[in-house]
Design a protein around this motif. Sequence first.
Motif, PDB file in Angstrom:
ATOM      1  N   MET A 170       8.618 -38.419   1.463  1.00  0.00           N
ATOM      2  CA  MET A 170       8.730 -36.997   1.208  1.00  0.00           C
ATOM      3  C   MET A 170       8.107 -37.284  -0.329  1.00  0.00           C
ATOM      4  O   MET A 170       8.677 -37.946  -1.165  1.00  0.00           O
ATOM      5  N   LEU A 171       7.335 -36.192  -0.775  1.00  0.00           N
ATOM      6  CA  LEU A 171       6.709 -36.041  -2.188  1.00  0.00           C
ATOM      7  C   LEU A 171       7.539 -34.926  -2.952  1.00  0.00           C
ATOM      8  O   LEU A 171       7.341 -33.859  -2.445  1.00  0.00           O
ATOM      9  N   ILE A 222       8.036 -37.756  -7.711  1.00  0.00           N
ATOM     10  CA  ILE A 222       8.880 -38.843  -7.007  1.00  0.00           C
ATOM     11  C   ILE A 222       8.471 -38.906  -5.612  1.00  0.00           C
ATOM     12  O   ILE A 222       8.243 -37.910  -4.908  1.00  0.00           O
ATOM     13  N   VAL A 223       8.330 -40.175  -5.023  1.00  0.00           N
ATOM     14  CA  VAL A 223       8.188 -40.646  -3.903  1.00  0.00           C
ATOM     15  C   VAL A 223       9.209 -41.211  -3.225  1.00  0.00           C
ATOM     16  O   VAL A 223      10.047 -42.062  -3.833  1.00  0.00           O
ATOM     17  N   TRP A 224       9.891 -40.396  -2.029  1.00  0.00           N
ATOM     18  CA  TRP A 224      10.880 -40.867  -1.187  1.00  0.00           C
ATOM     19  C   TRP A 224      10.573 -41.084   0.047  1.00  0.00           C
ATOM     20  O   TRP A 224       9.611 -40.762   0.507  1.00  0.00           O
ATOM     21  N   ARG A 225      11.383 -42.123   0.515  1.00  0.00           N
ATOM     22  CA  ARG A 225      11.061 -42.611   1.894  1.00  0.00           C
ATOM     23  C   ARG A 225      12.289 -42.618   2.657  1.00  0.00           C
ATOM     24  O   ARG A 225      13.502 -42.663   2.080  1.00  0.00           O
ATOM     25  N   ARG A 226      12.224 -42.004   3.980  1.00  0.00           N
ATOM     26  CA  ARG A 226      13.263 -41.656   4.853  1.00  0.00           C
ATOM     27  C   ARG A 226      14.218 -43.251   4.951  1.00  0.00           C
ATOM     28  O   ARG A 226      13.551 -43.937   5.304  1.00  0.00           O
ATOM     29  N   VAL A 239       7.440 -32.912   3.062  1.00  0.00           N
ATOM     30  CA  VAL A 239       7.747 -33.996   3.993  1.00  0.00           C
ATOM     31  C   VAL A 239       6.517 -34.393   4.866  1.00  0.00           C
ATOM     32  O   VAL A 239       5.924 -33.480   5.361  1.00  0.00           O
ATOM     33  N   ASP A 240       5.905 -35.607   5.040  1.00  0.00           N
ATOM     34  CA  ASP A 240       4.995 -36.085   5.939  1.00  0.00           C
ATOM     35  C   ASP A 240       5.396 -37.233   6.728  1.00  0.00           C
ATOM     36  O   ASP A 240       5.456 -38.356   6.055  1.00  0.00           O
ATOM     37  N   GLY A 257       8.520 -43.114  -9.130  1.00  0.00           N
ATOM     38  CA  GLY A 257       8.706 -42.055  -9.794  1.00  0.00           C
ATOM     39  C   GLY A 257       7.855 -41.973 -11.193  1.00  0.00           C
ATOM     40  O   GLY A 257       7.709 -42.982 -11.874  1.00  0.00           O
ATOM     41  N   LYS A 258       6.976 -40.921 -11.505  1.00  0.00           N
ATOM     42  CA  LYS A 258       6.148 -40.850 -12.528  1.00  0.00           C
ATOM     43  C   LYS A 258       6.517 -39.572 -13.231  1.00  0.00           C
ATOM     44  O   LYS A 258       6.617 -38.708 -12.830  1.00  0.00           O
TER      45      LYS A 258
END
Length: 168
Positions: free
Chosen positions: A142-143, A156-160, A137-138, A35-36
Amino acid sequence: MQRLAVMLISAVIVSTAADAKSKNLVAGTWTMVAGKADPKGANKDLFGPHPSGQLIFAEDMRFAVVINDPGVSHFASSDRSKGTDAENKAAVAGALALYGTYHVDNGGRFAGEHVIGSTFPNWNGLDRTTATLSETVDGDTMLEHLHDPGGPLIEIVWRRAPRENAGK
């Protein structure tokens, strides 16, 4: 003939409901990777260099998110209501939780949210559209971009999260 028509209509309804459910691209549990704040300027870490958190978009169109900085020091007291001013300030700055409802567009993409409650009281009752909040979502990433008026851009970068084996 009438019975066949009813069966066909029922099959279409079930199929349409299943398609709508499968099109929800954000549904599931997501784990925070990074997160930035102001990623193109100051590029400040949110919740420390190794943030921890989960974002859950449930199929019933409710969401919950809890984020924290695992580097925040423990309180001297085991009673959280007896923290010092410095301990309380660090705890508030190092954690965020909110919950509410969300919706997706016809393609299953995130389209907005309503915050029911938050540890940041200014967000209680807030409605956000994709003008201020996006979740893109890619695959299993998820960005998130959040740009509340008056604040910096948050990325924030999220990962499933992988599915847990219920039989364990």
